[in-house]
Design a protein around this motif. Structure first.
Motif, mmCIF file in Angstrom:
data_model
loop_
_atom_site.group_PDB
_atom_site.id
_atom_site.type_symbol
_atom_site.label_atom_id
_atom_site.label_comp_id
_atom_site.label_asym_id
_atom_site.label_seq_id
_atom_site.Cartn_x
_atom_site.Cartn_y
_atom_site.Cartn_z
ATOM 1 N N THR A 133 36.759 26.623 39.395
ATOM 2 C CA THR A 133 37.558 26.050 40.492
ATOM 3 C C THR A 133 38.930 26.702 40.484
ATOM 4 O O THR A 133 39.898 26.156 39.936
ATOM 5 C CB THR A 133 37.700 24.522 40.329
ATOM 6 O OG1 THR A 133 36.418 23.945 40.102
ATOM 7 C CG2 THR A 133 38.331 23.898 41.573
ATOM 8 N N ASN A 189 42.363 27.352 41.351
ATOM 9 C CA ASN A 189 43.501 26.849 42.118
ATOM 10 C C ASN A 189 44.732 26.924 41.223
ATOM 11 O O ASN A 189 44.648 27.296 40.046
ATOM 12 C CB ASN A 189 43.248 25.429 42.640
ATOM 13 C CG ASN A 189 42.966 24.423 41.543
ATOM 14 O OD1 ASN A 189 43.674 24.372 40.536
ATOM 15 N ND2 ASN A 189 41.923 23.609 41.728
ATOM 16 N N ALA A 190 45.889 26.582 41.765
ATOM 17 C CA ALA A 190 47.139 26.719 41.016
ATOM 18 C C ALA A 190 47.134 25.868 39.746
ATOM 19 O O ALA A 190 47.653 26.287 38.700
ATOM 20 C CB ALA A 190 48.318 26.349 41.901
ATOM 21 N N ASP A 191 46.547 24.679 39.818
ATOM 22 C CA ASP A 191 46.549 23.778 38.658
ATOM 23 C C ASP A 191 45.653 24.286 37.540
ATOM 24 O O ASP A 191 46.050 24.267 36.362
ATOM 25 C CB ASP A 191 46.104 22.374 39.078
ATOM 26 C CG ASP A 191 47.141 21.666 39.942
ATOM 27 O OD1 ASP A 191 48.329 22.072 39.905
ATOM 28 O OD2 ASP A 191 46.769 20.715 40.649
ATOM 29 N N THR A 192 44.452 24.741 37.884
ATOM 30 C CA THR A 192 43.547 25.230 36.842
ATOM 31 C C THR A 192 44.045 26.552 36.255
ATOM 32 O O THR A 192 43.857 26.826 35.064
ATOM 33 C CB THR A 192 42.110 25.396 37.363
ATOM 34 O OG1 THR A 192 42.117 26.250 38.524
ATOM 35 C CG2 THR A 192 41.496 24.048 37.718
ATOM 36 N N GLN A 193 44.700 27.363 37.079
ATOM 37 C CA GLN A 193 45.292 28.598 36.562
ATOM 38 C C GLN A 193 46.418 28.272 35.576
ATOM 39 O O GLN A 193 46.498 28.870 34.500
ATOM 40 C CB GLN A 193 45.837 29.461 37.700
ATOM 41 C CG GLN A 193 46.422 30.790 37.223
ATOM 42 C CD GLN A 193 47.036 31.596 38.347
ATOM 43 O OE1 GLN A 193 47.550 31.037 39.327
ATOM 44 N NE2 GLN A 193 46.986 32.910 38.231
ATOM 45 N N HIS A 211 46.343 32.693 42.182
ATOM 46 C CA HIS A 211 45.047 32.141 41.769
ATOM 47 C C HIS A 211 43.926 32.602 42.691
ATOM 48 O O HIS A 211 42.748 32.631 42.309
ATOM 49 C CB HIS A 211 45.098 30.610 41.717
ATOM 50 C CG HIS A 211 45.317 29.944 43.041
ATOM 51 N ND1 HIS A 211 44.284 29.698 43.935
ATOM 52 C CD2 HIS A 211 46.447 29.481 43.629
ATOM 53 C CE1 HIS A 211 44.776 29.104 45.006
ATOM 54 N NE2 HIS A 211 46.079 28.963 44.849
ATOM 55 N N THR A 212 44.317 33.039 43.899
ATOM 56 C CA THR A 212 43.314 33.518 44.855
ATOM 57 C C THR A 212 42.700 34.848 44.444
ATOM 58 O O THR A 212 41.722 35.294 45.047
ATOM 59 C CB THR A 212 43.940 33.637 46.254
ATOM 60 O OG1 THR A 212 45.165 34.380 46.148
ATOM 61 C CG2 THR A 212 44.222 32.266 46.846
ATOM 62 N N ALA A 214 39.413 33.700 43.820
ATOM 63 C CA ALA A 214 38.835 32.822 44.842
ATOM 64 C C ALA A 214 37.468 33.322 45.303
ATOM 65 O O ALA A 214 37.092 34.471 45.083
ATOM 66 C CB ALA A 214 39.779 32.709 46.030
#
Length: 412
Positions: A66, A68-72, A190-191, A194
């Motif tokens: 997943t 996204n900015a948080d998981t990164q 983070h993309t 993606a």
């Protein structure tokens, strides 16, 4: 003759360590007991690193699943957490061939990151003549797995071709640090991981495969090293170390301390970057974590001499130490080195404090930063000075001509 309680208190460590080992006087400590504690320190330290890299793997897997900015950010935080215990293992390196031969796959730097992925070519500084400096494995067609990564390590004979380990993963998480704002780290979006049309900079699936392969390989390497030092594993390096002649074992301990202190930390990791005023030559240049690398490397040397290690859960490992053993032969030599190690640590922590206040290592080494340069030079000088005392400590316990690894990078 001073007891270890008196010696360690000089290093401002009194009251932090387990009481029982400190009740043993320096006169009764044996080389065998010091060897036993040394392998216990190594086991605890590498075990902590293995646990931290296991968490890193979990966070990387979650980021890939997943993106996204948080998981990164969670993956980045896990990488930073995994660096702290690892950096404290480095004084085990030079004297122990199992660690020295293994280290290049887990901690090689600086790297020509264009070997791995896309780079901003107008600001990309790579090793002259490296024909693989822009190979971009991720944009290629070869199957990405551990075998490819290992085959790409030092490809073409260039040490700048780093395809595995902490710093390859660091680059894949942070990307290049362009220093557009001095307080910035790398800003990889983070993309870049993606799915489908949301993918930026192409090859997102292969980039994820590379990050996954590199992290899994790092974990496997850490498992190997933890196993090497674990008690009860027949035929591992720990058991071989404990069978060494006592003088050879002491030489390995002290040689590791001295070589990290002089040639590696004072030289390659600090003075090279300072003399060149070069961000490219700092240890963790993508994440700007170099200040912590330096402080924990210095702590690694101190841990081994004082015979202590504070685990990531806050518990302490302590026992018979080199400080005690040296004190039984030459109390002044032991006390002086304990004091110098504490002074070096204090100077390294000043670099960390400046970084916490927004002045990262790459800013402290710029030519116009007189205070930052002074801070770095003071730590280098302290490391050089303590190396002489490490050699004196070696002589006190019968280890002559220690000759710790030095560096050609001492000038200025």
């Amino acid at each position: 003759m001073k007891s270890i309680r008196q010696i360690v208190s000089a290093a401002l460590l009194g009251g932090m360590l387990c009481a029982a080992p400190l009740m043993v006087s320096a006169e009764t400590v044996t080389a065998k007991a010091v060897m036993e504690n040394y392998v216990n320190l190594a086991s605890a330290n590498f075990s902590d690193t293995l646990a931290a890299v296991t968490v890193l793997q979990e966070k990387v897997d979650a980021f890939i699943a997943t993106p996204n900015a948080d998981t990164q950010q969670a993956a980045k935080d896990a990488w930073l957490a995994a660096r702290k215990p690892y950096s404290q293992t480095e004084a085990f390196r030079f004297g122990n061939p199992n660690v020295d031969e293994w280290e290049g796959q887990v901690n090689a730097w600086p790297l020509d990151e264009g070997l791995i992925d896309y780079v901003k070519t107008d600001t990309y500084d790579h090793e002259e003549g490296n024909k693989f400096a822009t190979a971009n494995i991720i944009a290629g067609t070869d199957k990405i797995d551990a075998e490819l990564l290992k085959a790409s390590q030092e490809k073409g004979g260039s040490e700048a071709n780093v395809a595995t380990g902490y710093h390859a993963i660091e680059f894949l998480l942070w990307g290049q640090d362009f220093n557009e704002d001095p307080t910035d780290t790398g800003k990889r979006p983070h993309t870049d991981y993606a799915k489908g049309d949301a993918c930026t900079n192409g090859n997102c699936e292969r980039r994820a495969e590379y990050l996954k392969a590199a992290t899994d390989l790092l974990l496997a390497d850490m498992q190997q090293m933890a196993d090497d030092w674990t008690d009860g594993k027949a035929g591992n390096y720990r058991s071989a170390f404990l069978e060494l002649d006592e003088k050879e074992a002491l030489r390995r301990m002290l040689f590791g301390m001295g070589s990290l202190s002089l040639g590696e930390l004072a030289g390659e990791r600090m003075n090279v970057a300072l003399l060149a005023h070069s961000q490219e030559d700092e240890h963790s240049c993508f994440s700007d974590n170099t200040h912590n690398d330096i402080a924990e490397n210095a702590r690694s040397i101190q841990n081994i001499f004082n015979g202590t290690y504070t685990r990531t859960d806050g518990t302490k490992v302590a026992g018979a130490s080199l400080a005690q053993l040296v004190a039984a032969k030459d109390a002044k030599a032991s006390e002086t080195l304990v004091s110098k190690l504490a002074d070096t640590q204090q100077k390294a922590e000043a670099i960390v404090e400046a970084a916490k206040n927004g002045e990262n290592f790459d800013q402290q080494i710029t030519p116009d930063n007189k205070d930052g340069n002074k801070r770095i030079k003071a730590t280098i000088a302290a490391l050089r000075s303590q190396t002489g005392d490490i050699e004196a400590a070696a002589k006190a316990v019968g280890v002559d001509s220690l000759n710790p690894e030095s560096s050609d990078s001492f000038g200025g």
